[in-house]
Design a protein around this motif. Structure first.
Motif, PDB file in Angstrom:
ATOM      1  N   LEU A  36       0.754  -1.325   0.183  1.00  0.00           N
ATOM      2  CA  LEU A  36      -0.083   0.099  -0.142  1.00  0.00           C
ATOM      3  C   LEU A  36       0.819   1.110   0.498  1.00  0.00           C
ATOM      4  O   LEU A  36       0.295   2.380  -1.536  1.00  0.00           O
ATOM      5  CB  LEU A  36      -0.988  -0.280   1.220  1.00  0.00           C
ATOM      6  N   ALA A  37       1.742   1.129   0.777  1.00  0.00           N
ATOM      7  CA  ALA A  37       2.734   1.833   0.719  1.00  0.00           C
ATOM      8  C   ALA A  37       3.653   2.749  -0.943  1.00  0.00           C
ATOM      9  O   ALA A  37       3.514   3.682  -1.112  1.00  0.00           O
ATOM     10  CB  ALA A  37       3.846   2.770   1.393  1.00  0.00           C
ATOM     11  N   LEU A  38       3.610   1.463  -1.259  1.00  0.00           N
ATOM     12  CA  LEU A  38       4.700   1.274  -2.719  1.00  0.00           C
ATOM     13  C   LEU A  38       3.231   2.202  -3.741  1.00  0.00           C
ATOM     14  O   LEU A  38       3.654   3.103  -4.424  1.00  0.00           O
ATOM     15  CB  LEU A  38       5.270   0.249  -2.787  1.00  0.00           C
ATOM     16  N   VAL A  39       2.290   2.130  -3.443  1.00  0.00           N
ATOM     17  CA  VAL A  39       1.360   2.140  -4.490  1.00  0.00           C
ATOM     18  C   VAL A  39       1.265   3.520  -4.327  1.00  0.00           C
ATOM     19  O   VAL A  39       1.036   4.026  -5.173  1.00  0.00           O
ATOM     20  CB  VAL A  39      -0.523   1.391  -3.866  1.00  0.00           C
ATOM     21  N   ARG A  40       0.857   3.967  -3.004  1.00  0.00           N
ATOM     22  CA  ARG A  40       0.469   5.578  -2.565  1.00  0.00           C
ATOM     23  C   ARG A  40       1.846   6.174  -3.300  1.00  0.00           C
ATOM     24  O   ARG A  40       1.665   7.814  -3.353  1.00  0.00           O
ATOM     25  CB  ARG A  40       0.540   5.552  -1.447  1.00  0.00           C
ATOM     26  N   ARG A  41       3.249   5.423  -3.169  1.00  0.00           N
ATOM     27  CA  ARG A  41       4.454   6.128  -2.995  1.00  0.00           C
ATOM     28  C   ARG A  41       4.194   6.463  -4.869  1.00  0.00           C
ATOM     29  O   ARG A  41       4.233   7.871  -5.356  1.00  0.00           O
ATOM     30  CB  ARG A  41       5.615   5.807  -3.068  1.00  0.00           C
ATOM     31  N   ALA A  42       3.543   5.357  -5.744  1.00  0.00           N
ATOM     32  CA  ALA A  42       3.555   6.126  -7.149  1.00  0.00           C
ATOM     33  C   ALA A  42       2.412   6.354  -7.626  1.00  0.00           C
ATOM     34  O   ALA A  42       2.530   7.534  -8.042  1.00  0.00           O
ATOM     35  CB  ALA A  42       3.610   4.170  -7.630  1.00  0.00           C
ATOM     36  N   LEU A  43       1.066   6.755  -7.124  1.00  0.00           N
ATOM     37  CA  LEU A  43       0.163   7.676  -7.589  1.00  0.00           C
ATOM     38  C   LEU A  43       1.049   9.293  -6.677  1.00  0.00           C
ATOM     39  O   LEU A  43       0.429  10.346  -8.137  1.00  0.00           O
ATOM     40  CB  LEU A  43      -1.024   7.414  -6.991  1.00  0.00           C
ATOM     41  N   GLU A  44       1.140   9.404  -5.619  1.00  0.00           N
ATOM     42  CA  GLU A  44       1.870  10.157  -5.542  1.00  0.00           C
ATOM     43  C   GLU A  44       3.146  10.964  -7.064  1.00  0.00           C
ATOM     44  O   GLU A  44       2.949  12.016  -6.858  1.00  0.00           O
ATOM     45  CB  GLU A  44       2.840  10.852  -4.022  1.00  0.00           C
ATOM     46  N   LYS A  45       3.828  10.324  -6.955  1.00  0.00           N
ATOM     47  CA  LYS A  45       5.099  10.858  -8.328  1.00  0.00           C
ATOM     48  C   LYS A  45       3.904  10.820  -9.661  1.00  0.00           C
ATOM     49  O   LYS A  45       4.688  11.548 -10.142  1.00  0.00           O
ATOM     50  CB  LYS A  45       5.972   9.072  -8.486  1.00  0.00           C
ATOM     51  N   LEU A  46       3.077  10.263  -9.695  1.00  0.00           N
ATOM     52  CA  LEU A  46       2.426  10.156 -11.107  1.00  0.00           C
ATOM     53  C   LEU A  46       1.472  11.768 -10.924  1.00  0.00           C
ATOM     54  O   LEU A  46       1.221  12.279 -11.937  1.00  0.00           O
ATOM     55  CB  LEU A  46       1.384   9.378 -11.275  1.00  0.00           C
ATOM     56  N   ALA A  47       0.986  12.253  -9.339  1.00  0.00           N
ATOM     57  CA  ALA A  47       0.195  13.515  -9.225  1.00  0.00           C
ATOM     58  C   ALA A  47       1.315  14.428  -9.900  1.00  0.00           C
ATOM     59  O   ALA A  47       1.586  15.144 -10.264  1.00  0.00           O
ATOM     60  CB  ALA A  47      -0.489  13.361  -8.493  1.00  0.00           C
ATOM     61  N   SER A  48       3.090  14.128  -8.710  1.00  0.00           N
ATOM     62  CA  SER A  48       3.241  15.583  -8.395  1.00  0.00           C
ATOM     63  C   SER A  48       4.766  15.310 -10.362  1.00  0.00           C
ATOM     64  O   SER A  48       5.102  16.684 -10.492  1.00  0.00           O
ATOM     65  CB  SER A  48       4.580  14.913  -7.532  1.00  0.00           C
ATOM     66  N   ASP A  49       4.861  14.201 -10.794  1.00  0.00           N
ATOM     67  CA  ASP A  49       6.283  14.516 -11.683  1.00  0.00           C
ATOM     68  C   ASP A  49       5.392  13.568 -12.052  1.00  0.00           C
ATOM     69  O   ASP A  49       6.511  12.496 -12.837  1.00  0.00           O
ATOM     70  CB  ASP A  49       6.779  14.135 -11.554  1.00  0.00           C
ATOM     71  N   PRO A  50       4.529  13.672 -13.180  1.00  0.00           N
ATOM     72  CA  PRO A  50       3.978  12.310 -14.827  1.00  0.00           C
ATOM     73  C   PRO A  50       4.852  12.191 -15.661  1.00  0.00           C
ATOM     74  O   PRO A  50       5.420  10.602 -16.285  1.00  0.00           O
ATOM     75  CB  PRO A  50       2.601  13.094 -15.269  1.00  0.00           C
ATOM     76  N   ASP A  51       6.089  12.435 -16.046  1.00  0.00           N
ATOM     77  CA  ASP A  51       6.934  12.408 -16.697  1.00  0.00           C
ATOM     78  C   ASP A  51       7.685  11.654 -17.223  1.00  0.00           C
ATOM     79  O   ASP A  51       7.951  10.919 -17.512  1.00  0.00           O
ATOM     80  CB  ASP A  51       7.590  14.027 -16.997  1.00  0.00           C
ATOM     81  N   SER A  52       8.236  11.790 -15.863  1.00  0.00           N
ATOM     82  CA  SER A  52       9.142  10.804 -14.825  1.00  0.00           C
ATOM     83  C   SER A  52       8.665   9.216 -14.411  1.00  0.00           C
ATOM     84  O   SER A  52       9.348   8.707 -14.282  1.00  0.00           O
ATOM     85  CB  SER A  52      10.153  12.047 -14.020  1.00  0.00           C
ATOM     86  N   PHE A  53       6.946   9.429 -14.329  1.00  0.00           N
ATOM     87  CA  PHE A  53       6.223   8.210 -14.082  1.00  0.00           C
ATOM     88  C   PHE A  53       7.057   7.115 -15.342  1.00  0.00           C
ATOM     89  O   PHE A  53       7.164   7.313 -16.294  1.00  0.00           O
ATOM     90  CB  PHE A  53       5.284   8.227 -13.924  1.00  0.00           C
ATOM     91  N   GLY A  54       7.391   5.485 -14.621  1.00  0.00           N
ATOM     92  CA  GLY A  54       8.658   4.594 -15.168  1.00  0.00           C
ATOM     93  C   GLY A  54       9.485   4.492 -15.980  1.00  0.00           C
ATOM     94  O   GLY A  54       9.799   3.471 -16.586  1.00  0.00           O
ATOM     95  N   GLU A  55      10.185   5.705 -15.141  1.00  0.00           N
ATOM     96  CA  GLU A  55      11.847   5.644 -15.256  1.00  0.00           C
ATOM     97  C   GLU A  55      12.026   4.853 -13.996  1.00  0.00           C
ATOM     98  O   GLU A  55      11.955   4.870 -13.077  1.00  0.00           O
ATOM     99  CB  GLU A  55      11.869   6.766 -15.521  1.00  0.00           C
ATOM    100  N   CYS A  56      13.278   4.568 -14.335  1.00  0.00           N
ATOM    101  CA  CYS A  56      14.256   3.731 -13.486  1.00  0.00           C
ATOM    102  C   CYS A  56      14.081   4.538 -12.329  1.00  0.00           C
ATOM    103  O   CYS A  56      15.396   5.552 -12.441  1.00  0.00           O
ATOM    104  CB  CYS A  56      15.317   2.673 -13.667  1.00  0.00           C
ATOM    105  N   GLU A  57      14.588   4.559 -11.164  1.00  0.00           N
ATOM    106  CA  GLU A  57      14.833   5.820 -10.227  1.00  0.00           C
ATOM    107  C   GLU A  57      16.351   5.374  -9.837  1.00  0.00           C
ATOM    108  O   GLU A  57      17.159   6.028  -8.892  1.00  0.00           O
ATOM    109  CB  GLU A  57      14.283   5.059  -8.740  1.00  0.00           C
ATOM    110  N   GLU A  58      17.212   4.215 -10.357  1.00  0.00           N
ATOM    111  CA  GLU A  58      18.583   4.519  -9.990  1.00  0.00           C
ATOM    112  C   GLU A  58      18.708   4.944 -11.237  1.00  0.00           C
ATOM    113  O   GLU A  58      19.934   5.759 -11.121  1.00  0.00           O
ATOM    114  CB  GLU A  58      18.801   2.829 -10.241  1.00  0.00           C
ATOM    115  N   CYS A  59      19.266   4.303 -12.713  1.00  0.00           N
ATOM    116  CA  CYS A  59      19.984   4.172 -13.864  1.00  0.00           C
ATOM    117  C   CYS A  59      18.703   5.423 -14.652  1.00  0.00           C
ATOM    118  O   CYS A  59      19.358   5.671 -15.540  1.00  0.00           O
ATOM    119  CB  CYS A  59      19.742   2.804 -14.761  1.00  0.00           C
TER     120      CYS A  59
END
Length: 129
Positions: A66-89
């Motif tokens: 649930l925490a991961l899902v909520r984090r993904a929803l927040e990222k999708l709302a705040s920075d949709p262009d970077s959603f789906g990009e690896c956070e490492e590379c």
């Protein structure tokens, strides 16, 4: 990632969030509440404790997801262009991985580097005897 793909992933994430919230926490009441109380099957208490442990582990797993899902929803709302990009590379996470786990933060290669390696414990044929 196209806006349509992001919308589809957002819908999947919201469905996962609703499902996880709808489950509620699992709780198994102990079958013996008083240490002085005796009776019942002697195998019943260990079995009940095992079921309680399993329920507790599932609750922790659901809370982490649930925490991961909520984090993904927040990222999708705040920075949709970077959603789906690896956070490492910074490479794009494979669409199949996002379809299976829309909350994925790492690509397969980076996740593989992060996961612990388990080595086989048996190395010779005689180890099986």
């Amino acid at each position: 990632m196209t806006p349509a793909q992001r919308a589809q992933l957002k819908k999947a994430l919201q469905a996962m969030e609703a499902q996880l919230l709808g489950k509620g926490s699992r709780k198994v009441e102990p079958n013996r509440t008083d240490d002085a109380e005796v009776g019942g099957d002697e195998d019943e208490q260990p079995l009940n404790e095992m079921i309680q442990t399993i329920a507790s582990n599932r609750n922790r797993s659901d809370a982490a997801t649930l925490a991961l899902v909520r984090r993904a929803l927040e990222k999708l709302a705040s920075d949709p262009d970077s959603f789906g990009e690896c956070e490492e590379c910074g490479d794009e996470i494979a669409p199949g991985r996002l379809k299976a786990m829309p909350y994925a933060q790492l690509c397969v290669a980076c996740q593989g580097k992060k996961d612990p390696r388990t080595l086989p414990t048996r190395k010779r044929l005689t180890d099986y005897v």
